[in-house]
Design a protein around this motif. Structure first.
Motif, PDB file in Angstrom:
ATOM      1  N   SER A   1     -15.460  25.685 -13.050  1.00  0.00           N
ATOM      2  CA  SER A   1     -16.223  25.025 -12.088  1.00  0.00           C
ATOM      3  C   SER A   1     -15.207  25.717 -10.774  1.00  0.00           C
ATOM      4  CB  SER A   1     -16.285  23.563 -11.990  1.00  0.00           C
ATOM      5  OG  SER A   1     -14.914  23.183 -12.401  1.00  0.00           O
ATOM      6  N   PHE A   2     -15.745  25.305  -9.582  1.00  0.00           N
ATOM      7  CA  PHE A   2     -15.036  25.687  -8.486  1.00  0.00           C
ATOM      8  C   PHE A   2     -14.488  24.532  -7.526  1.00  0.00           C
ATOM      9  CE2 PHE A   2     -14.430  26.774  -3.823  1.00  0.00           C
ATOM     10  CZ  PHE A   2     -13.776  27.823  -3.986  1.00  0.00           C
ATOM     11  N   PRO A   3     -13.190  24.269  -7.151  1.00  0.00           N
ATOM     12  CA  PRO A   3     -12.281  25.096  -7.459  1.00  0.00           C
ATOM     13  C   PRO A   3     -11.468  24.829  -8.674  1.00  0.00           C
ATOM     14  CG  PRO A   3     -11.375  23.670  -5.725  1.00  0.00           C
ATOM     15  CD  PRO A   3     -13.004  23.420  -6.180  1.00  0.00           C
ATOM     16  N   SER A   4     -11.304  25.764  -9.482  1.00  0.00           N
ATOM     17  CA  SER A   4     -10.689  25.247 -10.917  1.00  0.00           C
ATOM     18  C   SER A   4      -9.682  25.862 -11.460  1.00  0.00           C
ATOM     19  CB  SER A   4     -12.015  25.291 -11.847  1.00  0.00           C
ATOM     20  OG  SER A   4     -11.562  24.760 -12.838  1.00  0.00           O
ATOM     21  N   ILE A   5      -9.529  25.683 -12.663  1.00  0.00           N
ATOM     22  CA  ILE A   5      -8.143  26.424 -13.353  1.00  0.00           C
ATOM     23  C   ILE A   5      -8.601  27.741 -13.989  1.00  0.00           C
ATOM     24  CG2 ILE A   5      -6.528  26.415 -15.065  1.00  0.00           C
ATOM     25  CD1 ILE A   5      -6.356  23.390 -14.441  1.00  0.00           C
ATOM     26  N   LEU A   6      -7.969  28.906 -13.858  1.00  0.00           N
ATOM     27  CA  LEU A   6      -8.364  30.288 -14.534  1.00  0.00           C
ATOM     28  C   LEU A   6      -7.595  30.231 -15.739  1.00  0.00           C
ATOM     29  CD1 LEU A   6      -9.383  33.141 -14.168  1.00  0.00           C
ATOM     30  CD2 LEU A   6      -7.295  33.638 -13.272  1.00  0.00           C
ATOM     31  N   ARG A   7      -8.424  30.106 -16.918  1.00  0.00           N
ATOM     32  CA  ARG A   7      -7.762  30.130 -18.116  1.00  0.00           C
ATOM     33  C   ARG A   7      -8.146  30.977 -19.252  1.00  0.00           C
ATOM     34  NH1 ARG A   7      -9.413  25.749 -21.595  1.00  0.00           N
ATOM     35  NH2 ARG A   7      -7.393  25.740 -22.007  1.00  0.00           N
ATOM     36  N   PRO A   8      -7.635  31.067 -20.399  1.00  0.00           N
ATOM     37  CA  PRO A   8      -8.328  31.954 -21.656  1.00  0.00           C
ATOM     38  C   PRO A   8      -9.264  31.247 -21.850  1.00  0.00           C
ATOM     39  CG  PRO A   8      -5.842  31.540 -21.598  1.00  0.00           C
ATOM     40  CD  PRO A   8      -6.197  30.647 -20.721  1.00  0.00           C
ATOM     41  N   SER A   9     -10.637  31.845 -22.143  1.00  0.00           N
ATOM     42  CA  SER A   9     -11.714  31.136 -22.503  1.00  0.00           C
ATOM     43  C   SER A   9     -11.999  31.134 -23.953  1.00  0.00           C
ATOM     44  CB  SER A   9     -12.978  31.777 -21.681  1.00  0.00           C
ATOM     45  OG  SER A   9     -12.806  33.162 -21.870  1.00  0.00           O
ATOM     46  N   LYS A  10     -11.270  32.282 -24.549  1.00  0.00           N
ATOM     47  CA  LYS A  10     -11.611  32.263 -25.983  1.00  0.00           C
ATOM     48  C   LYS A  10     -10.289  31.866 -26.790  1.00  0.00           C
ATOM     49  CE  LYS A  10     -15.938  34.657 -25.607  1.00  0.00           C
ATOM     50  NZ  LYS A  10     -16.495  36.159 -25.548  1.00  0.00           N
ATOM     51  N   GLY A  11      -9.309  31.257 -26.368  1.00  0.00           N
ATOM     52  CA  GLY A  11      -7.892  31.188 -27.113  1.00  0.00           C
ATOM     53  C   GLY A  11      -7.186  32.446 -26.909  1.00  0.00           C
ATOM     54  N   ILE A  12      -5.973  32.493 -27.447  1.00  0.00           N
ATOM     55  CA  ILE A  12      -5.382  33.576 -27.797  1.00  0.00           C
ATOM     56  C   ILE A  12      -4.849  33.582 -29.084  1.00  0.00           C
ATOM     57  CG2 ILE A  12      -3.035  34.665 -26.881  1.00  0.00           C
ATOM     58  CD1 ILE A  12      -3.265  33.331 -24.139  1.00  0.00           C
ATOM     59  N   HIS A  13      -5.344  34.478 -29.876  1.00  0.00           N
ATOM     60  CA  HIS A  13      -4.985  34.725 -31.243  1.00  0.00           C
ATOM     61  C   HIS A  13      -3.666  35.307 -31.716  1.00  0.00           C
ATOM     62  CE1 HIS A  13      -8.260  32.224 -32.087  1.00  0.00           C
ATOM     63  NE2 HIS A  13      -9.054  32.816 -31.115  1.00  0.00           N
ATOM     64  N   ILE A  14      -2.768  34.843 -32.245  1.00  0.00           N
ATOM     65  CA  ILE A  14      -1.465  35.368 -32.465  1.00  0.00           C
ATOM     66  C   ILE A  14      -0.947  35.155 -33.718  1.00  0.00           C
ATOM     67  CG2 ILE A  14       0.168  33.551 -31.713  1.00  0.00           C
ATOM     68  CD1 ILE A  14       0.965  35.224 -29.269  1.00  0.00           C
ATOM     69  N   SER A  15      -0.188  36.317 -34.239  1.00  0.00           N
ATOM     70  CA  SER A  15       0.673  35.922 -35.534  1.00  0.00           C
ATOM     71  C   SER A  15       2.290  35.582 -35.194  1.00  0.00           C
ATOM     72  CB  SER A  15       0.720  37.244 -36.392  1.00  0.00           C
ATOM     73  OG  SER A  15      -0.751  37.428 -36.420  1.00  0.00           O
ATOM     74  N   ILE A  16       2.678  34.900 -36.026  1.00  0.00           N
ATOM     75  CA  ILE A  16       4.073  34.134 -35.822  1.00  0.00           C
ATOM     76  C   ILE A  16       4.979  34.796 -36.680  1.00  0.00           C
ATOM     77  CG2 ILE A  16       5.561  32.316 -35.468  1.00  0.00           C
ATOM     78  CD1 ILE A  16       2.763  30.828 -34.584  1.00  0.00           C
TER      79      ILE A  16
END
Ligand code: HEM
Length: 405
Positions: A387-402
């Motif tokens: 929504s506006f004004p809002s936070i710009l953020r990863p919309s589908k997560g961040i998939h990562i191996s550790i």
């Protein structure tokens, strides 16, 4: 809320907030942040042998623990793998209420577009919205009421504790810093001393503390990790700096200054993906702005995202190049005002040092223990503002191996 008011009301509220972010207070938060970061490292250990995980979810739980403890003094213990985790605890109740509110805040009311297109008719739209609320508005109101009841309960408990302890000494809080968890008692004490804050004002400040400090910081942290995982050479440089400090580094304000490369990685990630992509102001006076005539009350928008990607200000703006913040010989310096992640001037982000410290401590602990590798299909990163004004953020997560180091 602090960012929505002006004049004497703004000054009154800012006076109540300021002690929280004094250097002495930040120092007190460092231990809380470091403890939470160590818990996060431990909770990730089982994932080193498993498939990729969504970093955004894990980091959100971590930042929520810190921000809730700083605001309310409540230890949530909601991180998977936390031995003190207990179903149905106060921490879980607060977490659930907050999540509902934050999710609801992200869904857009069907009145939002007409309000934006016809700003002069806003009072009429507001009246109609009140009379005929849509589903998104009803959902938001329900979630907010649950959170409000919970926080009012905490305020009552805190008032009783303060009455028994014959009220804390605000003067000494200014000298020695605010202890984590003292935000409510600080606000309540303020309302008993120099400024009067109503119960609703206290609730709204506590709510805003979480709202302002949660999503922004957790997304900024996840995005920095994303950039490091995407650029193994930069991660190697960050590992080198972290290793040089050793595991026994002291998470003090002074100690954290010896991580310039890590700070540059944070700043560069915040440039590429500023969590608050635009700031707004309302004109007080009539004025000419370039070819535009601005009338009092007009909304002006500073487009941070656009500024951060302007190729007249930044060399190869789409590249992740932390060195632009450290290597001034190679890069000709950053023009004042071109990095606007936290805003500028007296209305700039009051929590910026808190956020940077929290992100730095977490990154140090994570990099001491692990390397991170992006799962397939993570480039480019999906971003969205709901929504506006809002936070710009990863919309589908961040998939990562550790991987353990
Ligand atoms: C990476 C993390 C963060 C980012 C990117 C961020 C960004 C911003 C921005 C852009 C503004 C508006 C500035 C303007 O209008 O010029 C703001 C205001 C504010 N932020 Fe943050 N913020 C972050 C973390 C935090 C934290 C951790 C807290 C508190 C716990 C916080 C509390 C506030 C408050 C209270 C305001 C309103 C200040 C005022 O109106 O005087 N923020 N923030």
């Amino acid at each position: 809320m602090l960012n929505w008011c002006s004049g004497p009301h703004y000054r009154k509220l800012k006076g109540a907030w300021t002690p929280l972010f004094l250097p002495a207070s930040l120092q007190n938060y460092a231990t809380l942040m470091d403890g939470a970061a160590r818990n996060l490292v431990a909770s990730l250990r089982p994932h080193t042998r498993a498939t990729a995980i969504d970093l955004v979810t894990v980091v959100e739980a971590h930042v929520l623990e810190i921000v809730v403890c700083a605001a309310f003094g409540l230890e949530l213990h909601v991180q998977a793998g936390d031995p003190l985790r207990k179903a149905g605890s106060d921490g879980e109740k607060l977490r659930d209420a907050l999540k509902d509110v934050l999710n609801a805040a992200g869904s857009t009311s069907s009145w939002a577009t007409p309000m934006m297109l016809f700003p002069a008719l806003q009072p009429l739209f507001r009246y109609l919205l009140h009379k005929f609320p849509d589903a998104a508005t009803v959902r938001t109101a329900r979630a907010r009421n649950r959170l409000r009841d919970f926080v009012y309960g905490l305020i009552r408990e805190e008032r009783a504790a303060i009455a028994q302890a014959k009220s804390p000494d605000i003067g000494s809080a200014r000298r020695t810093g605010v202890k984590p968890g003292s935000f409510l008692s600080l606000l309540i004490s303020h309302s008993q001393h120099d400024v009067k804050l109503s119960e609703t004002e206290i609730f709204v400040q506590a709510y805003f503390f979480i709202l302002a400090g949660f999503g922004t910081t957790s997304d900024a942290l996840s995005c920095t990790m994303y950039h490091l995982a995407r650029h193994p050479d930069k991660m190697k440089a960050a590992h080198k700096e972290v290793d040089a400090a050793g595991v026994d580094f002291s998470p003090t304000l002074e100690g954290l200054e010896s991580f310039p490369y890590l700070e540059a990685c944070l700043r560069e990630s915040l440039r590429l993906i500023p969590p608050v992509p635009a700031v707004k102001r309302y004109a007080r006076d009539r004025m000419a702005l370039g070819p535009f005539n601005v009338a009092p009350g007009d909304m002006l928008c500073g487009a941070t995202y656009t500024l951060h990607h302007d190729d007249e200000l930044w060399d190869k703006p789409s590249n992740f190049t932390p060195e632009r913040f450290t290597d001034t010989a190679r890069f000709s310096g950053i023009r004042k005002g071109s990095w606007n992640t936290f805003g500028e001037g007296m209305r700039s982000c009051i929590g910026q040092n808190f956020a940077i410290m929290e992100m730095k401590i977490t990154l140090i602990r994570l990099l001491q223990a692990y390397t991170f590798e992006l799962a397939p299909n993570q480039v480019p990163l999906n971003l969205a503002t709901k929504s506006f004004p809002s936070i710009l953020r990863p919309s589908k997560g961040i998939h990562i191996s550790i991987h353990a180091r």
